[in-house]
Design an enzyme around this catalytic site. Sequence first.
Site, PDB file in Angstrom:
ATOM      1  N   TYR A  32      47.805  49.287  44.029  1.00 33.51           N
ATOM      2  CA  TYR A  32      48.666  48.043  44.725  1.00 33.51           C
ATOM      3  C   TYR A  32      48.431  46.819  43.831  1.00 33.51           C
ATOM      4  O   TYR A  32      47.747  46.642  42.783  1.00 33.51           O
ATOM      5  CB  TYR A  32      48.254  47.866  46.061  1.00 33.51           C
ATOM      6  CG  TYR A  32      46.934  47.023  46.498  1.00 33.51           C
ATOM      7  CD1 TYR A  32      47.144  45.638  46.557  1.00 33.51           C
ATOM      8  CD2 TYR A  32      45.790  47.675  46.141  1.00 33.51           C
ATOM      9  CE1 TYR A  32      46.037  44.805  46.959  1.00 33.51           C
ATOM     10  CE2 TYR A  32      44.569  46.778  46.474  1.00 33.51           C
ATOM     11  CZ  TYR A  32      44.525  45.299  46.575  1.00 33.51           C
ATOM     12  OH  TYR A  32      43.734  44.674  46.859  1.00 33.51           O
ATOM     13  N   ARG A  51      48.963  45.501  34.720  1.00 37.94           N
ATOM     14  CA  ARG A  51      47.698  45.872  35.645  1.00 37.94           C
ATOM     15  C   ARG A  51      48.008  47.001  36.404  1.00 37.94           C
ATOM     16  O   ARG A  51      47.394  48.024  36.664  1.00 37.94           O
ATOM     17  CB  ARG A  51      46.982  44.838  36.358  1.00 37.94           C
ATOM     18  CG  ARG A  51      45.735  45.137  36.956  1.00 37.94           C
ATOM     19  CD  ARG A  51      44.882  44.069  37.420  1.00 37.94           C
ATOM     20  NE  ARG A  51      45.561  43.409  38.679  1.00 37.94           N
ATOM     21  CZ  ARG A  51      45.291  42.265  39.228  1.00 37.94           C
ATOM     22  NH1 ARG A  51      44.090  41.805  39.113  1.00 37.94           N
ATOM     23  NH2 ARG A  51      45.718  41.896  40.475  1.00 37.94           N
ATOM     24  N   ARG A  99      47.581  68.209  53.174  1.00 34.83           N
ATOM     25  CA  ARG A  99      46.755  67.564  52.876  1.00 34.83           C
ATOM     26  C   ARG A  99      45.205  68.684  52.289  1.00 34.83           C
ATOM     27  O   ARG A  99      44.745  69.201  52.822  1.00 34.83           O
ATOM     28  CB  ARG A  99      45.954  66.928  54.126  1.00 34.83           C
ATOM     29  CG  ARG A  99      44.751  65.993  54.057  1.00 34.83           C
ATOM     30  CD  ARG A  99      44.025  65.403  55.341  1.00 34.83           C
ATOM     31  NE  ARG A  99      43.081  64.638  54.922  1.00 34.83           N
ATOM     32  CZ  ARG A  99      41.712  65.086  54.794  1.00 34.83           C
ATOM     33  NH1 ARG A  99      41.598  66.375  54.610  1.00 34.83           N
ATOM     34  NH2 ARG A  99      40.864  64.094  54.470  1.00 34.83           N
ATOM     35  N   HIS A 101      42.399  68.096  49.064  1.00 36.55           N
ATOM     36  CA  HIS A 101      41.743  66.700  48.178  1.00 36.55           C
ATOM     37  C   HIS A 101      42.176  66.722  46.746  1.00 36.55           C
ATOM     38  O   HIS A 101      42.398  65.740  46.046  1.00 36.55           O
ATOM     39  CB  HIS A 101      40.342  67.118  48.157  1.00 36.55           C
ATOM     40  CG  HIS A 101      39.584  66.456  49.647  1.00 36.55           C
ATOM     41  ND1 HIS A 101      39.909  67.265  50.618  1.00 36.55           N
ATOM     42  CD2 HIS A 101      38.733  65.576  49.735  1.00 36.55           C
ATOM     43  CE1 HIS A 101      39.190  66.658  51.624  1.00 36.55           C
ATOM     44  NE2 HIS A 101      38.392  65.744  50.974  1.00 36.55           N
ATOM     45  N   LYS A 146      42.695  48.770  40.795  1.00 44.37           N
ATOM     46  CA  LYS A 146      43.145  48.017  42.175  1.00 44.37           C
ATOM     47  C   LYS A 146      43.693  48.960  43.077  1.00 44.37           C
ATOM     48  O   LYS A 146      44.607  49.421  43.529  1.00 44.37           O
ATOM     49  CB  LYS A 146      44.387  46.994  41.950  1.00 44.37           C
ATOM     50  CG  LYS A 146      44.201  45.909  43.028  1.00 44.37           C
ATOM     51  CD  LYS A 146      45.140  44.859  42.362  1.00 44.37           C
ATOM     52  CE  LYS A 146      45.434  43.618  43.437  1.00 44.37           C
ATOM     53  NZ  LYS A 146      44.274  42.899  43.912  1.00 44.37           N
ATOM     54  N   GLU A 178      31.618  39.817  42.515  1.00 43.38           N
ATOM     55  CA  GLU A 178      32.703  39.147  42.856  1.00 43.38           C
ATOM     56  C   GLU A 178      32.837  38.925  44.204  1.00 43.38           C
ATOM     57  O   GLU A 178      32.283  39.393  44.936  1.00 43.38           O
ATOM     58  CB  GLU A 178      34.117  39.792  42.066  1.00 43.38           C
ATOM     59  CG  GLU A 178      34.052  41.222  42.667  1.00 43.38           C
ATOM     60  CD  GLU A 178      35.709  41.901  41.984  1.00 43.38           C
ATOM     61  OE1 GLU A 178      36.474  41.227  41.528  1.00 43.38           O
ATOM     62  OE2 GLU A 178      35.486  43.069  42.357  1.00 43.38           O
ATOM     63  N   LEU A 202      37.291  43.483  39.369  1.00 43.46           N
ATOM     64  CA  LEU A 202      38.734  43.379  39.108  1.00 43.46           C
ATOM     65  C   LEU A 202      38.896  42.527  38.103  1.00 43.46           C
ATOM     66  O   LEU A 202      38.693  41.262  38.276  1.00 43.46           O
ATOM     67  CB  LEU A 202      39.549  43.252  40.276  1.00 43.46           C
ATOM     68  CG  LEU A 202      41.113  43.405  40.080  1.00 43.46           C
ATOM     69  CD1 LEU A 202      41.523  44.969  39.620  1.00 43.46           C
ATOM     70  CD2 LEU A 202      41.672  42.780  41.487  1.00 43.46           C
TER      71      LEU A 202
END
Length: 284
Positions: A32, A51, A99, A101, A146, A178, A202
């Site tokens: 995101y 990014r 579903r 993996h 991210k 961070e 990040l």
Amino acid sequence: MTFAILNGDIVNRAEAKVDIEDRGYVFGDGVYEVIRVYNGKMFTVKEHLERFERSSANIGIHLPYDVEQITGMLEELVEKNNLQLGIVYMQVTRGAAPRVHAFPDQNVTPALTAFTREMPRPLAGLANGVKTILTEDIRWLRCDIKSLNLLGNILAKQKAAEQSCYEAIQHRGQDVTEGSSSNIFIVKNGIITTHQSDNLILKGITKDVILQLCSANNIPVEERTFTLDELAAADEVFLSSTTSEVMPIVELDGKKVGNGAPGPVTRKLQELFVAEVENQCGTL
């Protein structure tokens, strides 16, 4: 009516639905970005989308649109929602599939979504500084991606909230990494130090703007790992993020940072940052 992006189309936000087996929902399998909007203009949109593209590639998601196309979509979304001051949130997941993996077949199309939200600048914190706590960094070893998997960050932020603090500063042993949603900087004898951009943090867009401003204005910076002892002994501490800008930290685990007020280096960077925003987006 407000609008959102759903797989390339701008639709009524109330109608923007994804499949219950979307892998972002069941696995957090996606990435995101959050982009700041000032005066109806997205700030550092190119850097954010680069990014976004890099994070996607790092987990094997091929974006269904290029950066120029996504930029156009987001600009239209901001305009249709008449957003003047706020954020654009966007994400891409690996798509909807049964579903399992392992990655689904390549014919599964990634799901791209985005929405906007009004959000004022945090003026009180910028003026007076904020309180923070320390917490052990329990996250995975690819914090440079991210990812939608934010449980470690959320637990740290909640711990801060429970102590009426703005942010949690994370550390691995004695090494500061961070914040739960920010990059951390210390100032000692006029020199700024911040963690190098590697897999443990990040690579912040606002952090990069700050580093560029420091270079252009002869403010000395070191990008390296620093310790909890260095953090405790700092003259100034501040954090940066898309929504927090250059935020002074005046208290850490109940103890004053410096004299308990935002310091001169932080103040200078705030001025430089606002000037850069105004250069790109108009007067704040």
